[in-house]
Every structure is written in structure tokens, then in C-alpha cells.
Design an enzyme around this catalytic site. Structure first.
Site, PDB file in Angstrom:
ATOM      1  N   GLY A 114      23.731 -57.872  -9.240  1.00 44.06           N
ATOM      2  CA  GLY A 114      23.624 -57.493 -10.645  1.00 44.06           C
ATOM      3  C   GLY A 114      23.058 -56.095 -10.848  1.00 44.06           C
ATOM      4  O   GLY A 114      22.579 -55.762 -11.921  1.00 44.06           O
ATOM      5  N   SER A 146      24.927 -53.328 -10.159  1.00 43.81           N
ATOM      6  CA  SER A 146      26.099 -52.450 -10.260  1.00 43.81           C
ATOM      7  C   SER A 146      26.578 -51.867  -8.952  1.00 43.81           C
ATOM      8  O   SER A 146      26.967 -50.694  -8.894  1.00 43.81           O
ATOM      9  CB  SER A 146      25.837 -51.303 -11.228  1.00 43.81           C
ATOM     10  N   ASP A 166      27.949 -49.655 -16.928  1.00 47.79           N
ATOM     11  CA  ASP A 166      27.592 -49.451 -15.522  1.00 47.79           C
ATOM     12  C   ASP A 166      28.156 -48.133 -14.985  1.00 47.79           C
ATOM     13  O   ASP A 166      27.451 -47.341 -14.369  1.00 47.79           O
ATOM     14  CB  ASP A 166      28.114 -50.617 -14.667  1.00 47.79           C
TER      15      ASP A 166
HETATM   16  C1  GLA Z   1      28.147 -56.348 -16.503  1.00 51.43           C
HETATM   17  C2  GLA Z   1      29.267 -55.443 -17.010  1.00 51.43           C
HETATM   18  C3  GLA Z   1      28.744 -54.474 -18.062  1.00 51.43           C
HETATM   19  C4  GLA Z   1      27.961 -55.197 -19.145  1.00 51.43           C
HETATM   20  C5  GLA Z   1      26.941 -56.157 -18.537  1.00 51.43           C
HETATM   21  C6  GLA Z   1      26.252 -56.989 -19.569  1.00 51.43           C
HETATM   22  O1  GLA Z   1      27.212 -55.603 -15.792  1.00 51.43           O
HETATM   23  O2  GLA Z   1      29.829 -54.715 -15.943  1.00 51.43           O
HETATM   24  O3  GLA Z   1      29.802 -53.733 -18.604  1.00 51.43           O
HETATM   25  O4  GLA Z   1      28.825 -55.870 -20.015  1.00 51.43           O
HETATM   26  O5  GLA Z   1      27.537 -57.025 -17.581  1.00 51.43           O
HETATM   27  O6  GLA Z   1      25.490 -56.186 -20.392  1.00 51.43           O
END
Ligand code: GLA
Length: 394
Positions: free
Chosen positions: A132, A134, A180
Site C-alpha cells: 500500500g 505505491s 500515486d
Molecule cells: C490506491 C489508488 C489511488 C487512490 C487510493 C485511495 O492507492 O491507486 O489512486 O484511489 O487507492 O485513496
């Protein structure tokens, strides 16, 4: 831990061989950071606001130009898999799954009319995959910057982010928002970024390292966004927008409505869609309020908003899980912690806490003890500062 630069170069040469040291064959190093979102989740695809920062764990991409238009990819995370595709043919999705982030970015750069050259690339990662933070956006941006650098081309960071988002939609089949990719490509050291996801306007908010720590705690529950729940949330938001638009045709996204407007159509919404809308509308306000509170160094206020955000993601948006709820609740019991919440897409991954510097040790000790006792696994605690967005290191 990240391998040293020499080790990575050795590994690169072991996999791809040595081909001289002229400018064209030089091995370049690209760095793309991970991100943590302080507040504003599931708002980006509703044209709303987010407040992320880029963090130290990162993706490093070592890359070297090839004359034949082929892209060969290796990853330190999946050491036995060597991927190859050609930039001279239509790039298809393929196996292994991790290669689709890079395939997609190659395809989108070509579709944007940028002439590319082939590339050998080794992807090294200190970001937990599926944690989580990225890691996928970091791989996308690093691939994009690598391909651009080898081709001697440039793209501004917002365009690169949009292109990588499209790659993720079409090649990884995750209908993500723009948060992200934007923070990974355009973060600023020492600052969080208030991003308006409608027009990509960025306001940087300084974080004072004398007064604040940002602590990330990984629940070690792997999150998986391609698993349908994320896309379902997007559909539910769109359902809400359809109903709201019947009353007011100027409504384009949940960003455009107030809670009064949502309440006015409550009878026409399913109970679930009503709660989804309530989260998004409230979260947008909390996010812009938190950016102001942070800039004015009103940390208690910012912390309160983070806690409200967690509750809303847990109860209205239903994207948390027992492990994240536990970590966020327990964090708040430690003196000197201003706020704590799940961060990112949810269903696992991490919490983020905003704390006084002197609270960090007690927080880490408390969460290790209580989380391990309850769930039988150790959380991983990371104290981080805001770093710059992606760059060419050498
Ligand atoms: C993931 C997605 C983002 C965003 C988040 C929630 O990380 O890639 O674009 O929507 O979830 O905020």
C-alpha cells in the site's frame, strides 16, 4: 535493505552482460520513491483532494539503451523471471503480472508519439510489494523516466503521471486515481502535497522535522487492488453522481456536491451508496482542512481529522480491515501521537501516524507488543521524511 549501488551494477552486468561504456551504452540509474497519504483516501477518482508525500523507500531502475527496440526486464523481487517485449510491435499484456506496469508505460509513451529506444533494465525495490505504499506507481514512473532518459526525451511530471495512470488502467486493470503517480513523479523534499485531482493543481505544505514525525506501520496484510472491491467503490460513487446530476446537471463528480445536496437525495440512493457519498464529501473537506491545519502547525487538529478519516473509511466506505483498525486505535493510546489512520486503498497495507518526535519509540514498542499479541505477526514500523519525486540519479 537495498543492495549497494555497486552490488546492483554487478547484478545488472551479470544478467545483461557488459557492452562497453560509451554514452549510449552507459548504465543509468533512476530513482522513484514510494508514497504515503496523510489524508484524503478514495477521493482522487472523485475529482477531489489528497495530501500525500513521497517517502524514502524506493524503486531503483538501472537501465541501458539497446539498439534493437527490445525491452528486457529483470527484478530483484522476482529474481528468476526475465521478461522481454519489443517496442516495435504492438505491446500486449503478458506474464508475469509485474511486467504489465512496464509494458503499459512503454505502450503509452509510444502512443503519445515519443520515439523510444530499447532498454535492458533491472528493477530493485525497497518498497514492500502490495504494502500500500505505491510500489506499482514507482515502477511505472521509474520505467517511464528510464525510457525517456535513454531516448533523450523529456515529459513534464504531470503528463508522465497521467500516462502512467493510463498504463495502470489498461495493462494492470486497476482503475486507480491520479494520486500515486503524481506524488511519485512530482513530490517535493520536506513537503506534503495538497493535490487537486480535478486539475492537478499542487500546493506544497512544509513539514517541520523539529516538531513532527510521520510513522508508517505495515500490518503485513497484503492488499490487492485488482480484486474487484476498488472498482466496485468507483461504480458506487458514479451511481451517486447519476442521482445527484438529475437534480443539478452541473454536477460532474462527488467533488461538486455538499453534504446537504447528498442528504437531499438520500431517499433516491441505496443505503450503501449514500454512505459512500458521505465518505467522499466529508473526506474532501477533512483533507483541505488538514492541509491548512498542518501549514499552521495545528497538529492536534490535523490529528483529529486523520482519526475521523479512518472512521469514515472503516464505517462508510468499508475499505479497512481488523488489523488496520487495531493499529490505528492502539496508536492513538500512545502519548504524543496526534493522529493515525489507514492509508491508501485499504484492505490491508499500512497505517500512517503523525506524532511528536519523542513519541516514536513508545509508539513502535506499543504496536509491536499489542499487534503481535493479537494477530500473531510482527508489524513493520518505518519512520520517514518527505523526499523528492522521481529523478535520474546518474
Ligand atoms: C490506491 C489508488 C489511488 C487512490 C487510493 C485511495 O492507492 O491507486 O489512486 O484511489 O487507492 O485513496
Amino acid at each position: 535493505m537495498q543492495s549497494s549501488s555497486t552490488e546492483l551494477h554487478d547484478k545488472f552486468h551479470e544478467i545483461f552482460g557488459r557492452t562497453g561504456t560509451s554514452a549510449r551504452t552507459k548504465v543509468r540509474t533512476i530513482r522513484a520513491p514510494g508514497r504515503v497519504n496523510l489524508i484524503g483516501d478514495h477521493t482522487d477518482y472523485n475529482d477531489g483532494f489528497v495530501l500525500p508525500m513521497a517517502i524514502e523507500p524506493e524503486v531503483l531502475l538501472l537501465c541501458r539503451a539497446r539498439g534493437d527496440g527490445a525491452v528486457r526486464l529483470a527484478s530483484t523481487v522476482y529474481p528468476r523471471e526475465l521478461v522481454e517485449f519489443s517496442l516495435q510491435k504492438k505491446i500486449e499484456r503478458g506474464e508475469p503480472a509485474w511486467s504489465n506496469y512496464s509494458r503499459g508505460v512503454g505502450a503509452e509513451l509510444i502512443a503519445a508519439g515519443i520515439p523510444l529506444v530499447g532498454m535492458d533494465a533491472l528493477i530493485a525495490n525497497t518498497l514492500p510489494v502490495g504494502g500500500g505504499l505505491s510500489s506499482s506507481a514507482a515502477v511505472e514512473i521509474a520505467t517511464g523516466l528510464g525510457l525517456l532518459t535513454l531516448a533523450g526525451a523529456e515529459l513534464d511530471s504531470t503528463r508522465l503521471a497521467l500516462l502512467c495512470q493510463k498504463a495502470e488502467h489498461e495493462y494492470a486493470h486497476v482503475p486507480c486515481g491520479i494520486m500515486d503517480q503524481t506524488i511519485v513523479s512530482a513530490g517535493r523534499a520536506g513537503h506534503a502535497m495538497l493535490l487537486d485531482c480535478r486539475d492537478n493543481a499542487k500546493t506544497f505544505v512544509k513539514l517541520n522535522p523539529q516538531e513532527l514525525r510521520v510513522v508508517i506501520v505495515n500490518s503485513m496484510v497484503r492488499h490487492e487492488l485488482s480484486g474487484g472491491e476498488y472498482a466496485q467503490r468507483r461504480r458506487q460513487c458514479n451511481e451517486g453522481v447519476e442521482v445527484l446530476r438529475q437534480r443539478d446537471p452541473s454536477v460532474k463528480a462527488l467533488r461538486d456536491v455538499t453534504m446537504e445536496q447528498v442528504d437531499a437525495v438520500r431517499a433516491s440512493l441505496s443505503e450503501v451508496v449514500y454512505r459512500r457519498c458521505r465518505h467522499v464529501v466529508g473526506e474532501n473537506t477533512r483533507t483541505t482542512d488538514a492541509a491548512v491545519a498542518l501549514a499552521e502547525q495545528r497538529y492536534e487538529r490535523c490529528g483529529e481529522l486523520m482519526v475521523q478519516s479512518h472512521h469514515s473509511l472503516r464505517d462508510d466506505y468499508e475499505v479497512s480491515c481488523p488489523e488496520l483498525d487495531f493499529l490505528a486505535d492502539e496508536a492513538m493510546k500512545v502519548k504524543g501521537v496526534y493522529g493515525a489512520r489507514m492509508t491508501g486503498g485499504g484492505f490491508g497495507g499500512c497505517i500512517v501516524a503523525l506524532t511528536q518526535p519523542r513519541a516514536v519509540e513508545a509508539l513502535s514498542a506499543h504496536l509491536h507488543k499489542t499487534y503481535t499479541a493479537k494477530f500473531g505477526r510482527q508489524p513493520s514500523v518505518l519512520v520517514t521524511t518527505a523526499t523528492a519525486g522521481a529523478s535520474v540519479v546518474e
